[in-house]
Design an enzyme around this catalytic site. Structure first.
Site, PDB file in Angstrom:
ATOM      1  N   TYR A 143       0.802  -1.212   0.000  1.00  0.00           N
ATOM      2  CA  TYR A 143       0.000   0.000   0.000  1.00  0.00           C
ATOM      3  C   TYR A 143       0.844   1.276   0.000  1.00  0.00           C
ATOM      4  O   TYR A 143       0.357   2.336  -0.371  1.00  0.00           O
ATOM      5  CB  TYR A 143      -0.902   0.039   1.243  1.00  0.00           C
ATOM      6  N   ASP A 245      -5.785  -7.367   4.174  1.00  0.00           N
ATOM      7  CA  ASP A 245      -6.989  -6.773   3.582  1.00  0.00           C
ATOM      8  C   ASP A 245      -7.846  -7.878   2.976  1.00  0.00           C
ATOM      9  O   ASP A 245      -9.059  -7.932   3.179  1.00  0.00           O
ATOM     10  CB  ASP A 245      -6.579  -5.761   2.505  1.00  0.00           C
ATOM     11  N   ASP A 249     -11.738  -9.754   4.558  1.00  0.00           N
ATOM     12  CA  ASP A 249     -13.046  -9.805   3.879  1.00  0.00           C
ATOM     13  C   ASP A 249     -13.544 -11.249   3.856  1.00  0.00           C
ATOM     14  O   ASP A 249     -14.735 -11.517   4.055  1.00  0.00           O
ATOM     15  CB  ASP A 249     -12.957  -9.273   2.437  1.00  0.00           C
TER      16      ASP A 249
HETATM   17  C1  IPM Z   1     -10.202  -1.802   4.435  1.00  0.00           C
HETATM   18  C2  IPM Z   1     -10.520  -1.157   3.120  1.00  0.00           C
HETATM   19  C3  IPM Z   1      -9.437  -0.128   2.799  1.00  0.00           C
HETATM   20  C4  IPM Z   1      -8.121  -0.878   2.680  1.00  0.00           C
HETATM   21  C5  IPM Z   1      -9.708   0.728   1.554  1.00  0.00           C
HETATM   22  C6  IPM Z   1     -11.019   1.471   1.673  1.00  0.00           C
HETATM   23  C7  IPM Z   1      -8.582   1.692   1.299  1.00  0.00           C
HETATM   24  O1  IPM Z   1     -10.644  -2.120   2.128  1.00  0.00           O
HETATM   25  O2  IPM Z   1     -10.072  -1.076   5.442  1.00  0.00           O
HETATM   26  O3  IPM Z   1     -10.084  -3.029   4.480  1.00  0.00           O
HETATM   27  O4  IPM Z   1      -7.830  -1.453   1.635  1.00  0.00           O
HETATM   28  O5  IPM Z   1      -7.374  -0.877   3.655  1.00  0.00           O
HETATM   29 MG    MG Z   2     -10.604  -4.123   2.860  1.00  0.00          MG
END
Ligand code: IPM
Ligand code: MG
Length: 364
Positions: A143, A245, A249
């Site tokens: 990132y 990340d 999810d």
């Molecule tokens: C998260 C989100 C963020 C990330 C985005 C919105 C930048 O997906 O907090 O998981 O990738 O960190």
């Molecule tokens: Mg995310």
């Protein structure tokens, strides 16, 4: 004399303002019960900040966050600002904020409310006993490495330094010590140099400083499989920014809905940033149907980690559990009742009200 806590609210975009509002009202209802005083101030971030000021993280917003005891954020982004040819994106505001505040450890606990087992796409027997915590490195890796784009070629760079790995692994290992004593480190050490440094650093630090915590290394691709085949085997999982990340999810689906998962982003001090892990859900924004529970549970994490108000944190968590016990569901969780359960589908505000009614215990 009650302590006054200075909380910056960053409602953001999409459903952000709706879920943050319910959470603020919930904290206000909690305050007198625990002799707390909150001083809330609102600032723009993300798409609405771009509209107002041209920047996704205006200077005033950052300055306020740097002074706050804690920050509560809704969500950023939406189709209005999603044009990939634009150089300014809402998400940059959030990334810049995490970086500027030095919030390198992102805690994402995944707890299954037994009332919601039917909401998960996985079979109930797989979900039995799932209680894990993902600690995602948040201010380094892919990132934040040098990048280039615009021409016929584009790249991102994945860099980790030993100290960056050590500090986040310390957070994860300490958490493991307070829990079931197991740490799973996720990397791609069979391919990536940065992952090999990650793995060596973890092995060495754990042997030196946390010999009592059981350590395992798992490759990220295998991890995505284990997470849905045997999620109950994991206690604390630590990983770099990008892998964290992705797997969080996936892990959210164990809990049935993205609308249930809170998070805390912490650095070396007490100040933290708290946000639901879900996005701005523009498709349902403004309709009053968003699930506020992930944000309300993020406020519980804020009380615990930044404000040291453990009893108040637990009061919120048990009020959420009781609202679910009583059968109340926002639409993201509707239609998935356990066989012996009647559910009532409610909107964002009603869900907030119901949670608040259980804070004082007067409804139960
Ligand atoms: C998260 C989100 C963020 C990330 C985005 C919105 C930048 O997906 O907090 O998981 O990738 O960190
Ligand atoms: Mg995310």
């Amino acid at each position: 004399m009650p302590n006054t806590y200075h909380i910056v609210l960053l409602p953001g975009d999409g459903i952000g303002p709706e879920v943050v509002r319910e959470t603020r009202i919930t904290l206000e209802a909690l305050a007198p019960l625990y002799d707390l005083t909150f001083d809330f101030t609102n600032y723009p971030i993300g798409g609405n900040a771009i509209d107002e000021t041209g920047s996704p993280l205006p200077d005033d917003t950052l300055a306020a966050c740097q002074q706050a005891d804690a920050i509560l954020l809704g969500a950023v982004g939406g189709p209005k600002w999603a044009d990939p040819t634009k150089s300014v994106q809402p998400e940059q505001g959030l990334l810049k904020l995490r970086k500027a505040l030095g919030l390198y450890a992102n805690l994402r606990p995944v707890r299954i409310f037994p009332q919601l087992t039917a909401a998960s796409p996985l079979r109930p027997e797989i979900l039995q006993g799932v209680d894990l915590l993902v600690v995602r490195e948040l201010t380094g890796g892919l990132y934040f490495g040098p990048r280039q784009e615009g021409g016929e070629e584009a790249y991102d760079t994945l860099i980790y330094t030993r100290p960056e790995v050590e500090r986040v692994v310390r957070v994860a290992a300490r958490a493991a010590r307070q829990r079931r004593g197991k740490l799973t480190s996720v990397d791609k050490a069979n391919v990536l140099a940065s992952s090999r440094l990650w793995r060596q650093t973890v092995t060495r630090l754990m042997a030196e400083a946390f010999p009592d915590v059981t350590l395992e290394h798992v490759l990220v691709d295998a991890m995505t499989m284990h997470l849905i085949r045997r999620p109950a085997d994991f206690d604390v999982i630590v990983s770099g920014n990008m892998f964290g990340d992705i797997i969080t999810d996936e892990a959210a689906m164990l809990a049935g809905s993205m609308g249930m998962l809170p998070s805390a982003s912490l650095g070396d001090g007490a100040r933290g940033l708290y946000e639901p892990i879900h996005g701005s859900a523009p498709d349902i924004a403004g309709q009053g149907v968003a699930n506020p529970l992930a944000t309300i549970l993020s406020a519980a994490m804020m009380l615990r980690h930044s404000l040291g108000e453990e009893d108040a944190a637990r009061a919120i968590e048990s009020a959420v559990a009781r609202a679910l016990d009583a059968g109340y569901r926002t639409p993201d969780l509707a239609g998935v009742a356990e066989p012996d359960q009647t559910v009532e589908v409610v909107g964002t505000e009603a869900m907030g009200e119901i949670v608040r009614s259980y804070l004082a215990g007067e409804s139960g």
